[in-house]
Design a protein around this motif. Structure first.
Motif, PDB file in Angstrom:
ATOM      1  N   THR A  14      72.688   0.113 -52.462  1.00 33.56           N
ATOM      2  CA  THR A  14      73.255   0.715 -51.257  1.00 33.56           C
ATOM      3  C   THR A  14      72.655   0.106 -50.002  1.00 33.56           C
ATOM      4  O   THR A  14      71.555  -0.444 -50.021  1.00 33.56           O
ATOM      5  CB  THR A  14      73.006   2.236 -51.224  1.00 33.56           C
ATOM      6  N   ILE A  15      73.402   0.204 -48.933  1.00 29.55           N
ATOM      7  CA  ILE A  15      72.895  -0.230 -47.634  1.00 29.55           C
ATOM      8  C   ILE A  15      72.070   0.888 -47.013  1.00 29.55           C
ATOM      9  O   ILE A  15      71.014   0.663 -46.451  1.00 29.55           O
ATOM     10  CB  ILE A  15      74.063  -0.620 -46.704  1.00 29.55           C
ATOM     11  N   ASP A  64      65.807   6.899 -38.607  1.00 26.43           N
ATOM     12  CA  ASP A  64      66.722   5.783 -38.837  1.00 26.43           C
ATOM     13  C   ASP A  64      65.915   4.505 -38.990  1.00 26.43           C
ATOM     14  O   ASP A  64      65.435   3.940 -38.032  1.00 26.43           O
ATOM     15  CB  ASP A  64      67.702   5.664 -37.677  1.00 26.43           C
ATOM     16  N   LYS A  65      65.768   4.083 -40.216  1.00 27.98           N
ATOM     17  CA  LYS A  65      65.057   2.834 -40.509  1.00 27.98           C
ATOM     18  C   LYS A  65      65.968   1.847 -41.218  1.00 27.98           C
ATOM     19  O   LYS A  65      65.523   0.924 -41.851  1.00 27.98           O
ATOM     20  CB  LYS A  65      63.819   3.106 -41.382  1.00 27.98           C
ATOM     21  N   LYS A  66      67.267   2.101 -41.144  1.00 30.39           N
ATOM     22  CA  LYS A  66      68.270   1.260 -41.797  1.00 30.39           C
ATOM     23  C   LYS A  66      68.109   1.261 -43.312  1.00 30.39           C
ATOM     24  O   LYS A  66      68.692   0.458 -43.995  1.00 30.39           O
ATOM     25  CB  LYS A  66      68.224  -0.180 -41.271  1.00 30.39           C
ATOM     26  N   ILE A  67      67.282   2.169 -43.838  1.00 26.02           N
ATOM     27  CA  ILE A  67      67.087   2.256 -45.277  1.00 26.02           C
ATOM     28  C   ILE A  67      67.342   3.672 -45.763  1.00 26.02           C
ATOM     29  O   ILE A  67      68.202   3.905 -46.583  1.00 26.02           O
ATOM     30  CB  ILE A  67      65.655   1.817 -45.670  1.00 26.02           C
ATOM     31  N   LEU A  68      66.597   4.630 -45.227  1.00 22.48           N
ATOM     32  CA  LEU A  68      66.707   6.022 -45.681  1.00 22.48           C
ATOM     33  C   LEU A  68      66.910   6.942 -44.489  1.00 22.48           C
ATOM     34  O   LEU A  68      66.245   6.804 -43.475  1.00 22.48           O
ATOM     35  CB  LEU A  68      65.437   6.435 -46.429  1.00 22.48           C
ATOM     36  N   LEU A  69      67.811   7.876 -44.630  1.00 17.49           N
ATOM     37  CA  LEU A  69      68.067   8.839 -43.572  1.00 17.49           C
ATOM     38  C   LEU A  69      68.102  10.256 -44.137  1.00 17.49           C
ATOM     39  O   LEU A  69      69.164  10.835 -44.311  1.00 17.49           O
ATOM     40  CB  LEU A  69      69.417   8.553 -42.893  1.00 17.49           C
TER      41      LEU A  69
END
Length: 77
Positions: A14-15, A64-69
């Motif tokens: 996943t993105i 928001d770390k572009k990995i996990l939210l």
């Protein structure tokens, strides 16, 4: 556990991986929050803080770390 394995496997493809409310605990148990900052429902702060590898964020709705939210349910209202 099958659910934890499922989380780890799906995260590889996943993105963005998200969770809602206490779903952060599932991500934590899967090891997906290790070394990261994460919020959760205010009643679950203590449980999430039991993971030494995770910094619990108590004053933000998401990270928001572009990995996990991991999101808290108030965002969905």
């Amino acid at each position: 556990m099958k659910k934890l394995d499922f989380n780890r496997t799906k995260n590889q493809n996943t993105i963005v991986t998200t969770s809602v409310c206490i779903g952060a605990l599932l991500l934590a148990n899967s090891g997906l929050l290790n070394g990261k900052k994460a919020p959760t429902h205010h009643k679950s702060f203590d449980q999430l803080e039991s993971f030494d590898e995770i910094t619990v964020i108590k004053d933000q709705k998401f990270v928001d770390k572009k990995i996990l939210l991991p999101l808290v349910e108030s965002l969905l209202v």
